[in-house]
Design a protein around this motif. Structure first.
Motif, PDB file in Angstrom:
ATOM      1  N   SER A 335       0.777  -1.163  -0.088  1.00  0.00           N
ATOM      2  CA  SER A 335      -0.153  -0.024  -0.159  1.00  0.00           C
ATOM      3  C   SER A 335       1.058   1.248  -0.070  1.00  0.00           C
ATOM      4  CB  SER A 335      -0.994  -0.113   1.172  1.00  0.00           C
ATOM      5  OG  SER A 335      -1.672  -1.148   1.286  1.00  0.00           O
ATOM      6  N   LYS A 336       1.909   1.222   0.780  1.00  0.00           N
ATOM      7  CA  LYS A 336       2.791   2.309   0.800  1.00  0.00           C
ATOM      8  C   LYS A 336       3.487   2.442  -0.650  1.00  0.00           C
ATOM      9  CE  LYS A 336       6.690   3.990   3.869  1.00  0.00           C
ATOM     10  NZ  LYS A 336       8.087   3.556   2.933  1.00  0.00           N
ATOM     11  N   ASN A 337       3.884   1.363  -1.027  1.00  0.00           N
ATOM     12  CA  ASN A 337       4.541   1.643  -2.473  1.00  0.00           C
ATOM     13  C   ASN A 337       3.552   2.299  -3.495  1.00  0.00           C
ATOM     14  OD1 ASN A 337       6.768   0.475  -1.566  1.00  0.00           O
ATOM     15  ND2 ASN A 337       6.432  -1.791  -2.457  1.00  0.00           N
ATOM     16  N   LEU A 338       2.286   1.893  -3.571  1.00  0.00           N
ATOM     17  CA  LEU A 338       1.211   2.411  -4.427  1.00  0.00           C
ATOM     18  C   LEU A 338       0.843   3.670  -4.059  1.00  0.00           C
ATOM     19  CD1 LEU A 338      -0.982  -0.901  -4.414  1.00  0.00           C
ATOM     20  CD2 LEU A 338       0.430  -0.253  -5.947  1.00  0.00           C
ATOM     21  N   ASP A 339       0.805   4.079  -2.897  1.00  0.00           N
ATOM     22  CA  ASP A 339       0.494   5.324  -2.612  1.00  0.00           C
ATOM     23  C   ASP A 339       1.809   6.397  -2.926  1.00  0.00           C
ATOM     24  OD1 ASP A 339      -0.867   4.669   0.836  1.00  0.00           O
ATOM     25  OD2 ASP A 339      -1.611   4.759  -1.011  1.00  0.00           O
ATOM     26  N   GLY A 340       2.978   5.785  -2.933  1.00  0.00           N
ATOM     27  CA  GLY A 340       3.988   6.638  -3.591  1.00  0.00           C
ATOM     28  C   GLY A 340       3.881   6.721  -4.900  1.00  0.00           C
ATOM     29  N   ALA A 341       3.408   5.709  -5.413  1.00  0.00           N
ATOM     30  CA  ALA A 341       3.469   5.716  -7.054  1.00  0.00           C
ATOM     31  C   ALA A 341       2.395   6.660  -7.585  1.00  0.00           C
ATOM     32  CB  ALA A 341       2.942   4.292  -7.721  1.00  0.00           C
ATOM     33  N   VAL A 342       1.281   6.914  -6.787  1.00  0.00           N
ATOM     34  CA  VAL A 342       0.220   7.876  -7.010  1.00  0.00           C
ATOM     35  C   VAL A 342       0.993   9.411  -6.780  1.00  0.00           C
ATOM     36  CG1 VAL A 342      -1.864   8.953  -6.348  1.00  0.00           C
ATOM     37  CG2 VAL A 342      -1.619   6.549  -6.333  1.00  0.00           C
ATOM     38  N   LYS A 343       1.587   9.472  -5.827  1.00  0.00           N
ATOM     39  CA  LYS A 343       2.257  10.933  -5.471  1.00  0.00           C
ATOM     40  C   LYS A 343       3.198  11.156  -6.735  1.00  0.00           C
ATOM     41  CE  LYS A 343       2.437  11.359  -0.491  1.00  0.00           C
ATOM     42  NZ  LYS A 343       2.724   9.880   0.178  1.00  0.00           N
ATOM     43  N   ARG A 344       3.881   9.989  -7.122  1.00  0.00           N
ATOM     44  CA  ARG A 344       4.968  10.338  -8.161  1.00  0.00           C
ATOM     45  C   ARG A 344       4.220  10.508  -9.543  1.00  0.00           C
ATOM     46  NH1 ARG A 344       7.521   6.290  -5.650  1.00  0.00           N
ATOM     47  NH2 ARG A 344       7.087   4.931  -7.530  1.00  0.00           N
ATOM     48  N   GLY A 345       2.790  10.674  -9.682  1.00  0.00           N
ATOM     49  CA  GLY A 345       2.199  10.351 -10.900  1.00  0.00           C
ATOM     50  C   GLY A 345       2.211   9.377 -11.769  1.00  0.00           C
ATOM     51  N   LYS A 346       2.697   8.178 -10.885  1.00  0.00           N
ATOM     52  CA  LYS A 346       2.907   6.901 -11.973  1.00  0.00           C
ATOM     53  C   LYS A 346       1.762   6.031 -11.865  1.00  0.00           C
ATOM     54  CE  LYS A 346       7.317   7.532 -12.727  1.00  0.00           C
ATOM     55  NZ  LYS A 346       7.991   7.831 -14.019  1.00  0.00           N
ATOM     56  N   MET A 347       0.723   6.169 -11.071  1.00  0.00           N
ATOM     57  CA  MET A 347      -0.565   5.893 -10.665  1.00  0.00           C
ATOM     58  C   MET A 347      -1.712   6.766 -10.545  1.00  0.00           C
ATOM     59  SD  MET A 347      -1.386   2.859  -8.007  1.00  0.00           S
ATOM     60  CE  MET A 347      -2.309   1.404  -8.729  1.00  0.00           C
ATOM     61  N   SER A 348      -2.700   6.664 -11.374  1.00  0.00           N
ATOM     62  CA  SER A 348      -3.987   7.360 -11.185  1.00  0.00           C
ATOM     63  C   SER A 348      -4.801   7.031  -9.729  1.00  0.00           C
ATOM     64  CB  SER A 348      -4.943   7.250 -12.459  1.00  0.00           C
ATOM     65  OG  SER A 348      -5.563   5.848 -12.196  1.00  0.00           O
ATOM     66  N   ASP A 349      -5.589   8.015  -9.577  1.00  0.00           N
ATOM     67  CA  ASP A 349      -6.339   7.625  -8.305  1.00  0.00           C
ATOM     68  C   ASP A 349      -7.392   6.559  -8.519  1.00  0.00           C
ATOM     69  OD1 ASP A 349      -6.568  11.180  -7.403  1.00  0.00           O
ATOM     70  OD2 ASP A 349      -4.896  10.033  -6.902  1.00  0.00           O
ATOM     71  N   ALA A 350      -7.747   6.618  -9.840  1.00  0.00           N
ATOM     72  CA  ALA A 350      -8.872   5.240  -9.943  1.00  0.00           C
ATOM     73  C   ALA A 350      -8.113   4.078  -9.959  1.00  0.00           C
ATOM     74  CB  ALA A 350      -9.154   5.752 -11.324  1.00  0.00           C
ATOM     75  N   ALA A 351      -6.868   4.034 -10.544  1.00  0.00           N
ATOM     76  CA  ALA A 351      -6.308   2.737 -10.587  1.00  0.00           C
ATOM     77  C   ALA A 351      -5.814   2.375  -9.086  1.00  0.00           C
ATOM     78  CB  ALA A 351      -4.755   2.770 -11.427  1.00  0.00           C
ATOM     79  N   ARG A 352      -5.464   3.363  -8.235  1.00  0.00           N
ATOM     80  CA  ARG A 352      -5.128   3.196  -6.728  1.00  0.00           C
ATOM     81  C   ARG A 352      -6.235   2.478  -6.192  1.00  0.00           C
ATOM     82  NH1 ARG A 352      -4.044   1.209  -3.073  1.00  0.00           N
ATOM     83  NH2 ARG A 352      -2.989   1.830  -1.198  1.00  0.00           N
ATOM     84  N   ALA A 353      -7.497   3.149  -6.498  1.00  0.00           N
ATOM     85  CA  ALA A 353      -8.858   2.607  -5.863  1.00  0.00           C
ATOM     86  C   ALA A 353      -8.920   1.258  -6.386  1.00  0.00           C
ATOM     87  CB  ALA A 353     -10.050   3.519  -6.310  1.00  0.00           C
ATOM     88  N   ALA A 354      -8.793   0.889  -7.566  1.00  0.00           N
ATOM     89  CA  ALA A 354      -9.143  -0.345  -8.213  1.00  0.00           C
ATOM     90  C   ALA A 354      -7.988  -1.535  -7.689  1.00  0.00           C
ATOM     91  CB  ALA A 354      -9.259  -0.245  -9.658  1.00  0.00           C
ATOM     92  N   ALA A 355      -6.935  -1.041  -7.099  1.00  0.00           N
ATOM     93  CA  ALA A 355      -5.768  -2.138  -6.925  1.00  0.00           C
ATOM     94  C   ALA A 355      -6.235  -3.074  -5.975  1.00  0.00           C
ATOM     95  CB  ALA A 355      -4.950  -1.403  -5.984  1.00  0.00           C
ATOM     96  N   ASP A 356      -6.121  -4.552  -6.528  1.00  0.00           N
ATOM     97  CA  ASP A 356      -6.605  -5.783  -6.252  1.00  0.00           C
ATOM     98  C   ASP A 356      -5.608  -6.448  -5.385  1.00  0.00           C
ATOM     99  OD1 ASP A 356      -8.692  -8.367  -7.726  1.00  0.00           O
ATOM    100  OD2 ASP A 356      -7.647  -8.008  -5.809  1.00  0.00           O
ATOM    101  N   LEU A 357      -5.137  -6.579  -4.220  1.00  0.00           N
ATOM    102  CA  LEU A 357      -4.391  -7.161  -3.599  1.00  0.00           C
ATOM    103  C   LEU A 357      -4.996  -7.786  -2.284  1.00  0.00           C
ATOM    104  CD1 LEU A 357      -1.455  -7.886  -2.582  1.00  0.00           C
ATOM    105  CD2 LEU A 357      -1.834  -5.821  -1.245  1.00  0.00           C
ATOM    106  N   THR A 358      -4.849  -9.171  -2.287  1.00  0.00           N
ATOM    107  CA  THR A 358      -5.065 -10.255  -1.164  1.00  0.00           C
ATOM    108  C   THR A 358      -4.128 -10.606  -0.296  1.00  0.00           C
ATOM    109  OG1 THR A 358      -7.106 -10.766  -2.403  1.00  0.00           O
ATOM    110  CG2 THR A 358      -6.528 -12.192  -0.411  1.00  0.00           C
ATOM    111  N   THR A 359      -3.730 -10.428   0.922  1.00  0.00           N
ATOM    112  CA  THR A 359      -2.736 -11.317   1.371  1.00  0.00           C
ATOM    113  C   THR A 359      -3.386 -12.117   2.353  1.00  0.00           C
ATOM    114  OG1 THR A 359      -2.639  -9.524   3.282  1.00  0.00           O
ATOM    115  CG2 THR A 359      -1.330  -9.044   1.441  1.00  0.00           C
ATOM    116  N   THR A 360      -2.738 -13.231   2.618  1.00  0.00           N
ATOM    117  CA  THR A 360      -3.169 -14.510   3.296  1.00  0.00           C
ATOM    118  C   THR A 360      -2.062 -15.552   3.892  1.00  0.00           C
ATOM    119  OG1 THR A 360      -4.456 -16.629   3.010  1.00  0.00           O
ATOM    120  CG2 THR A 360      -3.368 -15.632   1.164  1.00  0.00           C
TER     121      THR A 360
END
Ligand code: T1G
Length: 689
Positions: A335-360
């Protein structure tokens, strides 16, 4: 083949369309087509204004780089550009997507320029070792002023239309629509206003704030060792010191000088490597398996980095860890990496919201994954246990991948019921940032699974390079060899800091000791322990002493360097330890120059690289260049170790090895491939496909 340049009219407006997929490069047919089209426009009494537009996704992608190094056919681009500017009636450039290099130079010879928001406007020629050579160094200063022009020409970086409009490079900006229609609408406006041609060459350039000498010194500081930026700036100053025609002549002279340079060959080599090294001839007819979801085992630095890279590519990810706490920690790390990607303009807010990660903690969650990549602790036992689980739960046809950086992928595969589905995917840390990916094809990996590895690399926008199985694959195997050469020089008298400084002057992003400090000196220590003594390889006793002192590099605050608020500082204590080691070996330290360091370090790199190619671990020399360029900070303008060796000459490389071998024959033995090519006066590049 449709005409790459077409001419049609709508009322009083002529439309010249360039249609030369994929990027409307200005190859011979396009250049000839443009001359014919504007001759026709001049002769067409019914047409009072022309619109130049590109078909497809962009305006013009510049000169055809694949023509470089070959005899250039007339009409050449400078003549085409001057011809457009000379047109007796106004010409409008309707620019969308990108206008780069010669593409922007053509636009600057038009009389009015409209651009769509989001368009890349640039003169990236210096990134290819050359300079804007179709009048760009003379017209850009006249349209945008010297300061803006010097920044664009020397950096090669594109600018947005909004900024270009402020400078005067762009006259009109539109946000969306069809480039042809937008061009026609603007042309109608201009006609109504009675617009006439505005030849850029007749304009004056706003003078530069700093003088030519200052800019030349700045280029040497910013781009040490490189010629293109200095030549480009020198040419640009002609825009304020010479009449236009003389400025063009000076631009041409400096361009031709660069065209002949090894740096131009190296940078063009790197340009095409980036795009083509992953296209393996023997996989081109193999259909990769579908990759719709990815599993990751291990949520540490590598596992969470790989998970991030997959999510950035829009792939759903299921990550398995051993405990709930570790799974949660991994989730937070991604999540921290993805938030960083949004900050750097490498990921849109929509893509961030759609990020599909399951940890188990349940392996069963991987049962539907198309590819699973394990990134657990570098121990064969641990890996084997993981693959036992994967074998048990994963669906038929899924790909089982290991991210190991040196363990035997054949052995891992042999432990499964499906060795043909096992492959190595060696990512480089940080895995969501570094572009290099070594696709390690084991002996029994099927061609389809190999193709799937490359397909995943493409989805992740990686530069995927094929490697065979050996200790360290391509990059780390060669690294350990040239690091040993550095150790040999330290033992003989060079200081670690001198080696770093010399290699940074050679062009490396970071010297080897700083790299070791960054990666962690414990990794080097573990590797030495694992490999044990190697014939002719100097054991860096000082490194063992440093390990005992708990010096782990940057992460412990001390390694070769002391890491404080003002960056890495040399440490006299390390020099003292090295002196003691030399004394213990009865060695009287000798002087090393930069050249000595460059030659020995590079010769070791080339020698081991030649073995890696000779053994088929890397299929082609260009694969080694790609690994070193895109994963190890090798200077791009030298094209990689194999391109460097071709420029030095393999006979010279062979002779250097023989000379070093007089002191240490076990370490310095010429690779058979070097002997073979040197003997027949051939180059590594002749082996590239
Ligand atoms: N010439 C030849 N081929 C080119 C090309 C070019 N200028 N640009 C791209 N290609 C190929 C590329 O190799 C790939 O093909 C395919 O097109 C798609 O490229 C006189 C002398 C335009 C922003 O430096 O920056 O003008 O390798 O994957 O991501 O002053 O391509 O797969 O077979 O990059 O959509 C100056 C370089 C030339 C622009 C599109 N121009 N190109 O990016 O596609 S020097 C450049 C780019 C010059 C004058 C001087 C990008 C792009 P293949 P792609 P993309």
């Amino acid at each position: 083949m449709t005409d790459p340049v077409t001419y049609d009219t709508e009322g009083k407006i002529a439309i010249v369309t360039v249609n030369n997929p994929p990027v409307n490069a200005l190859g011979f047919a396009v250049r000839q087509g443009l001359v014919d089209a504007f001759d026709r426009f001049d002769a067409d009494a019914s047409a009072e204004i022309a619109v130049l537009v590109g078909a497809g996704r962009l305006f013009l992608g510049g000169a055809d780089i694949s023509e470089f190094g070959k005899p250039m056919k007339d009409p050449q681009l400078p003549g085409v550009v001057n011809r457009i500017e000379r047109t007796a009636k106004p010409v409008v450039a309707a620019i969308h997507g990108a206008a780069l290099g010669g593409g922007l130079e053509v636009a600057m010879a038009c009389h009015y320029r409209l651009a769509f928001s989001g368009t890349k406007l640039g003169v990236p020629e210096v990134t290819l070792g050359i300079l804007p050579a179709a009048g760009g160094t003379q017209r850009l200063p006249r349209l945008a002023g010297m300061d803006a022009a010097l920044e664009m020409i020397s950096s090669g970086k594109p600018v947005a239309p909004e900024k270009a409009q402020v400078w005067g490079l762009i006259d009109r900006i539109v946000s969306e629509g069809d480039p042809r229609l937008a061009g026609i609408a603007y042309a109608e406006e201009l006609l109504a206003e009675g617009a006439t041609p505005r030849p850029t060459s007749a304009m004056e350039a706003a003078p530069a704030t700093s003088d030519a000498e200052t800019w030349d010194r700045l280029m040497q500081d910013r781009y040490p060792g490189q010629a293109a930026q200095r030549h480009a700036v020198q040419a640009a100053f002609g825009a304020v010191t010479l009449p236009f025609e003389d400025g063009l002549k000076e631009e041409r002279r400096l361009f031709l000088d660069l065209m002949e340079s090894p740096q131009r060959e190296a940078l063009v080599h790197a340009f095409f490597l980036e795009r083509r090294v992953s296209n393996l001839p023997d996989l081109k007819d193999i259909t990769p398996r579908e990759i719709a979801s990815v599993g990751i085992v291990g949520g540490g630095t590598m596992g969470s980095g790989i998970a991030t890279a997959c999510i950035l590519a829009g792939l759903p990810v299921t990550l398995v860890e051993t405990t709930v706490e570790a799974a949660e920690k991994a989730y937070l790390a991604v999540s921290k990496n993805l938030d960083g990607a949004v900050k750097r303009g490498k990921m849109s807010d929509a893509a961030r919201a759609a990020a599909d990660l399951t940890t188990t903690t349940e392996y069963e969650a991987l049962s539907e994954a198309d590819v699973v990549i394990e990134a657990v602790f570098e121990s064969m036992d641990v890996k084997r246990q993981v693959f036992d689980q994967l074998d048990r739960v994963m669906k038929d046809g899924a790909v089982l991948a290991t991210n190991t950086s040196y363990l035997d992928v054949n052995e891992i595969a042999a432990g499964t019921k499906r060795p043909e589905d096992v492959i190595g995917l060696h990512f480089f840390s940080p895995a969501h940032v570094m572009r290099l990916l070594e696709v390690v094809v084991a002996d029994r990996t099927s061609a389809e699974v190999a193709a799937t590895g490359f397909a995943l690399g493409k989805k992740l926008k990686k530069i995927a390079v094929r490697s065979g199985v050996c200790d360290g694959f391509i990059g780390n195997r060669i690294l350990s060899h040239y690091r040993s050469a550095a150790d040999e020089m330290i033992l003989q008298g060079a200081s670690p800091y001198q080696i770093d400084a010399a290699l940074e002057r050679f062009g490396f992003a970071m010297g080897p000791m700083k790299v070791a400090d960054l990666a962690g000196l414990d990794i080097g220590h573990m590797t030495r322990q694992r490999k044990g003594p190697q014939p002719g390889v100097v054991n860096p006793d000082w490194a063992d002493r440093m390990h005992e002192m708990g010096r782990l590099g940057r992460k412990s605050g001390r390694g070769f360097y002391i890491y404080g608020d003002d960056g890495p500082q040399e440490d006299p204590e390390i020099l003292k330890i090295i002196d003691e080691v030399r004394e213990a070996h009865g060695i009287t330290p000798k002087e090393f120059t930069d050249q000595d360091i460059w030659e020995r370090y590079m010769t070791a790199m080339v020698n081991e690289a030649a073995r890696v190619v000779g053994e088929g671990i890397a299929k082609r020399p260009q694969d080694v260049d790609a690994v070193l360029l895109f994963g190890y900070g090798f200077p791009r303008w030298r094209g990689g170790p194999m391109m460097y060796a071709d420029h030095v000459g393999l006979a010279t490389i062979r002779d250097r090895i023989a000379r070093y071998g007089e002191e240490n024959p076990e370490f310095w033995q010429s690779a058979p491939l070097i002997e073979e090519l040197a003997q027949s006066n051939r180059k590594f590049s002749e082996l590239n496909t």
